[in-house]
Design an enzyme around this catalytic site. Sequence first.
Site, short mmCIF file in Angstrom:
data_model
loop_
_atom_site.label_atom_id
_atom_site.label_comp_id
_atom_site.label_asym_id
_atom_site.label_seq_id
_atom_site.Cartn_x
_atom_site.Cartn_y
_atom_site.Cartn_z
N ASN A 133 0.62 -1.21 -0.09
CA ASN A 133 -0.15 -0.26 0.37
C ASN A 133 0.78 0.72 -0.09
O ASN A 133 0.39 2.30 -0.38
CB ASN A 133 -1.06 -0.06 1.00
CG ASN A 133 -0.59 -0.07 2.91
OD1 ASN A 133 0.58 -0.37 2.70
ND2 ASN A 133 -1.18 0.47 3.44
N GLU A 229 4.39 -4.50 12.31
CA GLU A 229 3.47 -4.14 12.34
C GLU A 229 1.89 -3.97 11.30
O GLU A 229 2.39 -4.88 10.53
CB GLU A 229 3.53 -2.52 11.39
CG GLU A 229 3.01 -1.23 11.60
CD GLU A 229 1.72 -1.32 10.61
OE1 GLU A 229 1.21 -1.21 11.30
OE2 GLU A 229 1.85 -0.58 9.92
N CYS A 263 -3.15 1.45 7.47
CA CYS A 263 -3.48 0.71 7.97
C CYS A 263 -4.29 1.86 9.24
O CYS A 263 -4.74 1.41 9.64
CB CYS A 263 -2.39 0.23 8.87
SG CYS A 263 -1.69 -1.60 8.02
#
Length: 457
Positions: A133, A229, A263
Site C-alpha cells: 500500500n 506492524e 493501516c
Amino acid sequence: MTSPFDGSTVGTVGVAGPEDVEVALAAAERGARVWRRTPAHERMTILLRAADLADQRAAKIAQTISSESGKTITEATGEASRSGDLIRLAAFEGTQLYGETLPLDANRGTGQDKVGFTLRQPCGVVVAITPFNYPALLVLHKLAPALAAGNAVVLKPATATPLTALELAECFVDAGLPEGVLSVLVGSGGVLGDALVTDPRVRKISFTGSTATGEHIARVAGVKKLSLELGASCPVVVLPDADLELAAGAVALGGYVNAGQVCISVQRVITHPEVTADFLDALVPKVRAIRTGDPSSPETTMGSLITTAEAERVERAIAQAGADGARVLTGGERDGTVVTPAVVTDVDPSSPFSQQELFGPAVAVSPAADWESAIAQANGTAYGLGAGIFTSDVAGAVRAIREIDAGSVHINWTPLWRADLMPYGGLKGSGYGKEGPRAAVSEMTEVKTVVLHGRPW
C-alpha cells in the site's frame, strides 16, 4: 507486472526461489561484516547520496508507484517526495548511537576501580518484509534505519509492488553501498517467507502486514528481534461539542486516501446521537465528491484497489453490512478494481464490518450515547493502531489520551496522519515495536554492557 486499474503491463521482474534465499543470506552475512566496521560518518555519507538520488528520481518513482499500485498520481507524488527526507532522517539517527555510563560504585562492595558503560551495535542481518500500500515509504521505514545502524538487509517487498522497491534499492547501490549489504528478493511469501524468517543467520525481522501473518512469523521465527506492524480497525470519536465540519472533512480524507488501503485509515466513526445526523449531512456530500477513475489523471482523487479479488471482497463486505441492518448512504458499487467510496451508518459495533479490518474505501458510523460507551466502542476490537477524537473540551481530550488503547491518539484529527520522524506502531493485535527513524534505529541495534575492571573484585 500489470496495472491493477487497467491491466496494462508496467514492467517485468525476476521471481526468486528458495535457492535465491540462500544466496541473499550468504551475501548479507558477508556484507554485514563489512558494513558494521564502516564508521557511522561514512555510512551517513552513502545514505545522504542515496537520499539525493531519491529526490532526483522522485518523478519516476511516483510514476512507478501509481502504475503498479493503482494509487493516484497525486498521492504517489506525495509519497515519492518524502523518500529523500526519510533517508536523511535515518542517516542522522544512525550516527547517534549513544550509550550510557553505569554507576557501578552504587553496588555494595564496589569502589571506584571499575568503569561500566553500554554500547550499541548493529543486529547483523535484518529481514524486512513490506506490503503493497505504500511501496516506497514502508520500504524505506525499514531499509533506511537498518542500513543507517550498520546492518545488512534482505528486503522482500510485496509481490504486487516490487518495482518501486527495486528503484529505491538502486538509489542505495548507486550511492556506493558495499556489495552484499542490500538484497531484494521478489516472490511469494509462501515460498520465501519461512525460509527467510526462520534462518538462524537472521537476527532481526521487521514486518508490516496482516495480523495472521505476523502471528505466524512470531511462532516460527525462533529467538530473534521482531517488529510487527499489523492490522487495524481505527476509530474516530465525534463528541457533541466537536466542530462537525472539521470532523467531516477529516473523515472524508482519512477514510479514503489510497482507496482506504492504509493501516491507519478511518474505519469506524463513533458519534453521539445528538450530532450523528448533522455529521452525516456534512460527511456524505464530501464523500460523494471524491472522484474515482484513471490513477494517472490529476483529476482523479481516489484510485483503484490492488486487485479485483480485493475489490470484490470490499464490495461484499459493504453489501453484507447492509444486509445485516446497516444503511449504505452512498457508494459501495464496484467497477473492476474500483469501489466507489461508501458511508455506512447504523453499523452494529460487534459486526464484522466494524470488528474486521476492511482495508477499503468505506467508513462505518455507529452511535454511542455517552462517554463510557464511546470509549468502550473505540477499544472494542482486537486492534489498537491509531485513533482520533473530535472535541473542544480539553478535559475530554486528556481523558481520551489516557483511556483509548492505541499506538497513536490524535486530538481533532483522524489517525491517518503520520510524520515520518515520529514513533509509529500499535497495541494489542496491531503488533509491537515502533517505526520512525529514531525508534527503528534503536530497534535495529543491540545493547551490550561493558565493564572495565581496574582491579579484581
